[in-house]
Motif scaffolding. Structure first.
Motif, PDB file in Angstrom:
ATOM      1  N   TRP A 482       0.856  -1.184   0.000  1.00 41.76           N
ATOM      2  CA  TRP A 482       0.000   0.000   0.000  1.00 41.76           C
ATOM      3  C   TRP A 482       0.891   1.233   0.000  1.00 41.76           C
ATOM      4  N   VAL A 483       0.717   2.099  -0.992  1.00 46.18           N
ATOM      5  CA  VAL A 483       1.505   3.316  -1.141  1.00 46.18           C
ATOM      6  C   VAL A 483       0.574   4.505  -0.957  1.00 46.18           C
ATOM      7  N   LEU A 484       0.989   5.469  -0.132  1.00 43.25           N
ATOM      8  CA  LEU A 484       0.194   6.675   0.100  1.00 43.25           C
ATOM      9  C   LEU A 484       0.589   7.745  -0.904  1.00 43.25           C
ATOM     10  N   GLY A 485      -0.446   8.364  -1.500  1.00 42.46           N
ATOM     11  CA  GLY A 485      -0.198   9.447  -2.437  1.00 42.46           C
ATOM     12  C   GLY A 485      -0.001  10.768  -1.725  1.00 42.46           C
ATOM     13  N   GLU A 486       0.017  11.854  -2.516  1.00 37.53           N
ATOM     14  CA  GLU A 486       0.195  13.182  -1.933  1.00 37.53           C
ATOM     15  C   GLU A 486      -0.993  13.592  -1.084  1.00 37.53           C
ATOM     16  N   ASP A 487      -2.193  13.061  -1.398  1.00 38.40           N
ATOM     17  CA  ASP A 487      -3.391  13.384  -0.620  1.00 38.40           C
ATOM     18  C   ASP A 487      -3.640  12.388   0.505  1.00 38.40           C
ATOM     19  N   ASP A 488      -2.626  11.587   0.848  1.00 41.85           N
ATOM     20  CA  ASP A 488      -2.716  10.575   1.922  1.00 41.85           C
ATOM     21  C   ASP A 488      -3.732   9.488   1.620  1.00 41.85           C
ATOM     22  N   ALA A 489      -4.049   9.292   0.356  1.00 46.98           N
ATOM     23  CA  ALA A 489      -4.939   8.198  -0.041  1.00 46.98           C
ATOM     24  C   ALA A 489      -4.089   6.967  -0.377  1.00 46.98           C
ATOM     25  N   ALA A 490      -4.575   5.815   0.027  1.00 47.84           N
ATOM     26  CA  ALA A 490      -3.824   4.570  -0.158  1.00 47.84           C
ATOM     27  C   ALA A 490      -4.131   3.975  -1.527  1.00 47.84           C
ATOM     28  N   HIS A 491      -3.087   3.491  -2.193  1.00 41.35           N
ATOM     29  CA  HIS A 491      -3.223   2.848  -3.491  1.00 41.35           C
ATOM     30  C   HIS A 491      -2.358   1.591  -3.496  1.00 41.35           C
ATOM     31  N   ARG A 492      -2.913   0.541  -4.055  1.00 41.14           N
ATOM     32  CA  ARG A 492      -2.200  -0.725  -4.135  1.00 41.14           C
ATOM     33  C   ARG A 492      -1.217  -0.692  -5.311  1.00 41.14           C
ATOM     34  N   ARG A 493       0.032  -1.173  -5.055  1.00 42.97           N
ATOM     35  CA  ARG A 493       1.050  -1.125  -6.099  1.00 42.97           C
ATOM     36  C   ARG A 493       1.780  -2.473  -6.162  1.00 42.97           C
ATOM     37  N   LEU A 494       1.959  -2.955  -7.371  1.00 43.58           N
ATOM     38  CA  LEU A 494       2.671  -4.201  -7.611  1.00 43.58           C
ATOM     39  C   LEU A 494       4.171  -3.957  -7.567  1.00 43.58           C
ATOM     40  N   ILE A 495       4.908  -4.833  -6.887  1.00 42.63           N
ATOM     41  CA  ILE A 495       6.364  -4.700  -6.798  1.00 42.63           C
ATOM     42  C   ILE A 495       7.002  -6.007  -7.230  1.00 42.63           C
ATOM     43  N   ALA A 496       8.254  -5.907  -7.625  1.00 47.25           N
ATOM     44  CA  ALA A 496       9.060  -7.080  -7.991  1.00 47.25           C
ATOM     45  C   ALA A 496      10.230  -7.147  -7.027  1.00 47.25           C
ATOM     46  N   THR A 497      10.353  -8.292  -6.359  1.00 47.86           N
ATOM     47  CA  THR A 497      11.419  -8.483  -5.371  1.00 47.86           C
ATOM     48  C   THR A 497      12.433  -9.473  -5.896  1.00 47.86           C
ATOM     49  N   SER A 498      13.615  -9.409  -5.322  1.00 51.52           N
ATOM     50  CA  SER A 498      14.677 -10.324  -5.714  1.00 51.52           C
ATOM     51  C   SER A 498      14.331 -11.741  -5.277  1.00 51.52           C
ATOM     52  N   ARG A 499      14.848 -12.720  -6.005  1.00 52.90           N
ATOM     53  CA  ARG A 499      14.594 -14.112  -5.642  1.00 52.90           C
ATOM     54  C   ARG A 499      15.360 -14.515  -4.394  1.00 52.90           C
ATOM     55  N   HIS A 500      16.244 -13.656  -3.950  1.00 54.28           N
ATOM     56  CA  HIS A 500      17.007 -13.921  -2.737  1.00 54.28           C
ATOM     57  C   HIS A 500      16.281 -13.267  -1.570  1.00 54.28           C
TER      58      HIS A 500
END
Length: 551
Positions: A482-500
């Protein structure tokens, strides 16, 4: 009687509803007075009680009349107790509920009944002396409850007595009935326990729910940011540990096993005698070969003197010299065969299980034991072809920076470090893996041939973007934050993590930048596009205190 009825009907409704003393005609008052004098005391009291309870029943019926329509009063008075209350008694007296006493006094005609109804007020039904359906139902309920309780207690006492006597060896009933009683008693006990647990669970969940609601109201959403730092990733590989030298000790000559000079697990040095085979036959053969050699040598010496005198030719002397050399070779062979009766250790090592015992007949080539040189251990592990290509692309850098360690089966790290890495020549076509070999010194002889463990390749990464693992959540095999925008609203964001995967943190390869604000605690309370009230926590504190709280 007819005049009295007309007079009652012509009275105003307000006057008819007012409570006033009822006046009876002379003939009726005299008849009622005579009946009261003739009524026994018990019957008189019964009549009074019936009148009082009938008043209450009539009042309840009148309350229900508007809701039940024009027949509400009659419907309320009908039933098992009020079936006989709608028809007026000529005397105005009604028997009590449950009484079979017939009405007292003469029966009035229709006109007299109508006149009495008119005197009671606008055709209102006469007062009933019954207890009413509500009171009767309460009485029936009380009696049924007491009866059921008594039957339950009686059955419990009977079953308890039968079971108690059966425990001490006294059976009051046949065995087949006793088994049924035991079964049903256990079934009832099990259900009673379930009901008790169910009720207790309901109460606990109720109070726990209130506590959780209070906790959720007091809980705040905590927000942090990704941090850039140097991390060390660990790549594990399952490995097999092998000795540098691991051989099978076999017998070179047949014979009976005369002596075993070692024990299983013993550490032996080079040239140490381990086994001894019966040497009698080999000693006799050696003596025979030596005798042949001496004879050939004497014959050669004699003919050599004759050659100086030109008695024998040079060719004959050469034949005798060859014969002497042959006998000398046979002596050496016999000596070697005699030496093979003593089996010696070819190098320093540890003796494995003994396959033969003293007195056994040994054939040539039979395995006596195995010997392992554990001074240096070779650790083999398979790596995917992709990892092999990455390793070969930066081999010098990997050999310089990577640290290879061995984790044993109990989780301990082997104290010695890897000295060299060797790569085999072939790739396994079945699984696409290639085998690596890491060499580990083993001065304390802790590692043994055939052990298993895990190779951990520690590789440093400079300037990696890391976040706490508990700040992420998975959905359909994808990882989000969950990432907060400039207006403090939460938005779901896809991330890619290392296999380690590191302990408690993820190395982010794509989807976040150092300045983003991500939800750390309270992920379940956040909704898409909704503003949240939060408390910001520094990335350093969020990464250091991950063992203290778990949502």
């Amino acid at each position: 009687m007819g005049d009295v009825s007309r007079t009652a009907v012509s009275r105003p409704s307000s006057e008819a509803n007012e409570p006033e003393a009822e006046e009876l005609p002379p003939n009726e008052s005299q008849g009622a007075r005579r009946r009261e004098l003739e009524t026994p005391p018990a019957a008189a009291s019964e009549v009074v009680i019936g009148r009082l309870s009938g008043d209450h029943a009539l009042a309840a019926a009148q309350d229900q009349a508007p809701r039940g329509g024009p027949h509400g009063v009659g419907a309320a008075l009908r039933g098992p107790l009020g079936a006989g209350l709608e028809r007026p008694n000529p005397t105005g007296d009604f028997p009590a509920v449950g009484s079979t006493r017939p009405p007292v006094g003469p029966v009035e005609g229709p006109s007299e009944g109508a006149g009495r109804a008119a005197r009671n007020g606008q055709g209102r039904p006469p007062v009933s002396t019954g207890r009413g359906p509500v009171g009767a139902m309460k009485l029936v309920f009380r009696l049924s409850r007491r009866l059921a309780l008594a039957l339950f207690l009686l059955a419990s006492l009977a079953i308890g007595g039968v079971l108690g006597l059966s425990k001490v060896g006294v059976d009051l009933l046949p065995p087949q009935h006793m088994r049924k009683i035991h079964f049903y008693a256990g079934y009832l006990g099990e259900n009673a326990g379930r009901i008790k647990d169910r009720l207790a669970g309901e109460f606990r969940s109720y109070f726990r729910g209130h506590e959780e609601e209070a906790h959720q109201e007091a809980h705040k959403v905590v927000v942090t940011s990704p941090r850039v730092q140097d991390v060390t990733i660990i790549e594990p590989f399952v490995c097999q540990i092998r000795s540098q030298r691991h051989i099978e000790v076999r017998a070179l000559e047949p014979g009976y096993l005369l002596h075993i000079a070692v024990r299983e697990g013993q550490m032996v040095s080079k040239d140490h005698v381990m086994f001894k085979i019966q040497p009698i036959l080999y000693e006799a053969r050696l003596d025979a070969e030596k005798a042949e050699r001496d004879l050939a040598d004497m014959e050669y010496q004699y003919n050599e003197g004759l050659r100086k005198e030109n008695v024998v030719s040079q060719n004959q002397l050469n034949l005798l010299r060859a014969k002497l050399a042959k006998t000398k070779a046979k002596v050496k062979q016999a000596e070697a065969e005699l030496g093979f009766t003593e089996v010696k250790a070819p190098f320093d090592g540890i003796v494995d299980r003994l396959h033969e015992r003293e007195g056994s007949l040994i054939k040539e080539g039979d395995i006596l034991t195995t010997l392992s040189d554990n001074s240096v251990m070779w650790v083999y592990f398979n790596v995917p072809e992709k990892y092999y290509l990455e390793y070969m692309a930066n081999r010098e850098q990997h050999e310089k920076n990577d640290k290879i360690e061995l984790m044993l089966a109990n989780g301990d790290i082997f104290p010695q470090v890897c000295t060299s890495v060797t790569i085999e020549a072939d790739v396994n076509n079945e699984n696409g893996n290639i085998k690596f070999r890491a060499d580990f010194p083993n001065p304390g002889r802790l590692l043994r041939h055939g052990q298993t463990g895990t190779i951990r390749v520690r590789r440093p990464l400079k300037g990696s973007l890391v976040i706490p693992q508990r700040a992420t959540f998975e959905l359909l095999d994808k990882r989000y934050v969950w990432v907060l925008g400039e207006d403090d609203a939460a938005h779901r964001r896809l991330i890619a993590t290392s296999r380690h995967e590191l302990e408690d943190i993820f190395v982010v390869e794509k989807g976040l930048v150092p300045g983003d604000r991500i939800v750390l605690e309270g992920i379940r309370e956040v909704e898409e596009g909704r503003k949240v009230e939060f408390e910001f926590r520094r990335p350093e504190d969020a990464l250091e205190n991950q063992k203290f709280h778990a949502e």
